[in-house]
Design an enzyme around this catalytic site. Structure first.
Site, short mmCIF file in Angstrom:
data_model
loop_
_atom_site.label_atom_id
_atom_site.label_comp_id
_atom_site.label_asym_id
_atom_site.label_seq_id
_atom_site.Cartn_x
_atom_site.Cartn_y
_atom_site.Cartn_z
N THR A 94 94.13 69.04 58.81
CA THR A 94 92.84 69.36 58.18
C THR A 94 92.87 70.78 57.62
O THR A 94 92.35 71.03 56.53
CB THR A 94 91.69 69.22 59.20
OG1 THR A 94 91.75 67.92 59.80
CG2 THR A 94 90.34 69.38 58.51
N HIS A 115 84.91 61.58 49.06
CA HIS A 115 86.25 62.04 48.63
C HIS A 115 86.99 60.93 47.87
O HIS A 115 87.49 61.15 46.76
CB HIS A 115 87.05 62.48 49.85
CG HIS A 115 88.42 62.96 49.53
ND1 HIS A 115 88.67 64.05 48.74
CD2 HIS A 115 89.64 62.46 49.88
CE1 HIS A 115 89.98 64.22 48.62
NE2 HIS A 115 90.59 63.27 49.30
N ARG A 133 88.95 47.02 60.74
CA ARG A 133 89.22 47.31 62.16
C ARG A 133 87.96 47.76 62.89
O ARG A 133 88.02 48.13 64.06
CB ARG A 133 90.29 48.38 62.25
CG ARG A 133 91.64 47.95 61.68
CD ARG A 133 92.54 49.12 61.42
NE ARG A 133 92.90 49.83 62.63
CZ ARG A 133 93.14 51.13 62.71
NH1 ARG A 133 93.05 51.88 61.61
NH2 ARG A 133 93.44 51.69 63.85
N GLN A 158 84.87 56.28 61.26
CA GLN A 158 85.80 56.89 60.31
C GLN A 158 85.29 56.80 58.86
O GLN A 158 85.76 57.55 58.00
CB GLN A 158 87.16 56.19 60.40
CG GLN A 158 87.80 56.24 61.77
CD GLN A 158 88.28 57.63 62.14
OE1 GLN A 158 88.43 58.49 61.29
NE2 GLN A 158 88.51 57.86 63.42
N TYR A 190 101.63 61.34 58.97
CA TYR A 190 100.85 61.38 60.22
C TYR A 190 100.29 59.99 60.53
O TYR A 190 100.40 59.49 61.65
CB TYR A 190 99.73 62.40 60.10
CG TYR A 190 98.80 62.41 61.29
CD1 TYR A 190 99.05 63.27 62.36
CD2 TYR A 190 97.69 61.57 61.37
CE1 TYR A 190 98.22 63.28 63.48
CE2 TYR A 190 96.86 61.57 62.47
CZ TYR A 190 97.12 62.43 63.51
OH TYR A 190 96.29 62.42 64.61
N LYS A 198 94.84 56.93 43.14
CA LYS A 198 93.51 57.12 43.72
C LYS A 198 92.85 55.78 44.05
O LYS A 198 92.03 55.70 44.96
CB LYS A 198 92.61 57.90 42.76
CG LYS A 198 93.10 59.30 42.41
CD LYS A 198 93.20 60.19 43.63
CE LYS A 198 94.61 60.55 44.00
NZ LYS A 198 94.73 61.40 45.20
#
Length: 319
Positions: free
Chosen positions: A207, A149, A136, A141, A186, A123
């Site tokens: 998702t 989360h 970046r 995002q 992904y 985690k």
């Protein structure tokens, strides 16, 4: 201040009394405060310090770093999934209806305890997801969902490793590591370049898979509220309510990202068609008006010419 210290001392005594002695001396396990401090630092860095430091800087190009990072996360998640599976869930030794915690020192049991600690450690490695977004300058995002989360998970898992390293709640880790195998795969292909983006049409379903995960965790946890099982009821609520919270957060993200976006695209397409139609009608209308104007002007010229002809041939006859 004395009251706070007294509260901390009583909490420490409670943890020493009821915590699992097998994990007591493991890294970060003696107290929840180091984990809490790291989580709070993470939130401060990604929401305040990081954006401030990057404000006047160009985004970092981290393609190779992201490829290596995501590949390592796929390997790490695969190993954790295997360890949690082989220690109980996929061997027939764990019961999906009710699995009490085994506090013995059996080798298979200790293997599960170690897998729980490494899951807890994973985690922290996932904090890098957000830090890379900040470096970046992908600020969109770094959403509330994303930070909540990642920021909550180490603290949540810490309690499991401290008090119940094994048993019913490790089903959460089993599903979560599987989802992370798919998720980081992904991200790996996305980082490898645009030539691979045509193979990433399944982002929407990723998702959906995450939401299915939380529903399965909810059902698996809350079933213990209705059956007799020697498993701490507090952890049933702890795991179940976390799943509920994350399900609604991910559902909101899904709605905003896919359903609302689809509706916006539909409206934009309708507006585009309407504007094109209005433009076409405007051209046709202007063309008709122009023709009529030319016809009218031509008639006027003809009449003027006829009057000049009469004047040029002398005065008209008097009646």
């Amino acid at each position: 201040m004395a009251l706070i210290m007294k509260y901390i001392d009583s909490m420490q005594r409670y943890m020493d009394s009821y915590g699992d002695p097998r994990t007591k001396d493991w890294p970060m396990m003696s107290s929840p405060f180091p984990t809490l401090a790291v989580c709070l630092c993470y939130v401060y860095i990604v929401k305040v310090l990081g954006p401030r430091l990057m404000e006047n800087r160009k985004p970092f190009q981290l393609q190779n770093t992201l490829i290596v990072y995501n590949f390592l996360q796929v390997v790490f998640s695969t190993w954790l999934f295997y360890e949690i599976s082989i220690s109980g869930w996929l061997t027939g030794h764990y019961n999906f209806r009710c699995q009490p915690v085994d506090y013995s020192n059996h080798p298979r049991t200790l293997r599960m305890v170690h897998a729980c600690w490494w899951y807890y450690f994973s985690k922290f490695t996932e904090f890098m997801d957000t830090i890379f977004f900040v470096l970046r300058k992908k600020t969109s995002q770094v959403s509330t969902l994303h930070v909540i989360h990642h920021g909550c998970m180490p603290m949540s898992v810490w309690f499991g490793v401290k008090f119940t390293p094994g048993g019913h709640s490790t089903f959460f880790g089993l599903l979560n590591t599987f989802v992370h195998i798919v998720m980081y795969s992904y991200y790996l292909f996305a980082a490898m370049g645009t030539q691979y983006h045509k193979y990433l049409w399944w982002k929407k379903y990723l998702t959906t898979l995450q939401m299915i995960q939380f529903v399965a965790i909810m059902v698996h946890a809350f079933q213990l509220l209705f059956i007799d099982c020697n498993y701490p009821r507090a952890f049933v609520w702890w795991i179940g309510m976390h799943a509920v919270m994350f399900f609604f957060l991910f559902n909101e993200f899904y709605r905003q990202t896919y359903k609302d976006a689809k509706e916006r695209r539909r409206r934009a397409e309708a507006n585009r068609i309407m504007q094109a139609t209005e433009k076409m009608l405007g051209i046709c209308t202007n063309g008709t008006l122009s023709s009529r104007s030319e016809y009218s002007n031509g008639s006027a010229k003809h009449d003027d010419g006829e009057e000049q002809h009469l004047v040029g041939n002398g005065q008209p006859r008097r009646q």
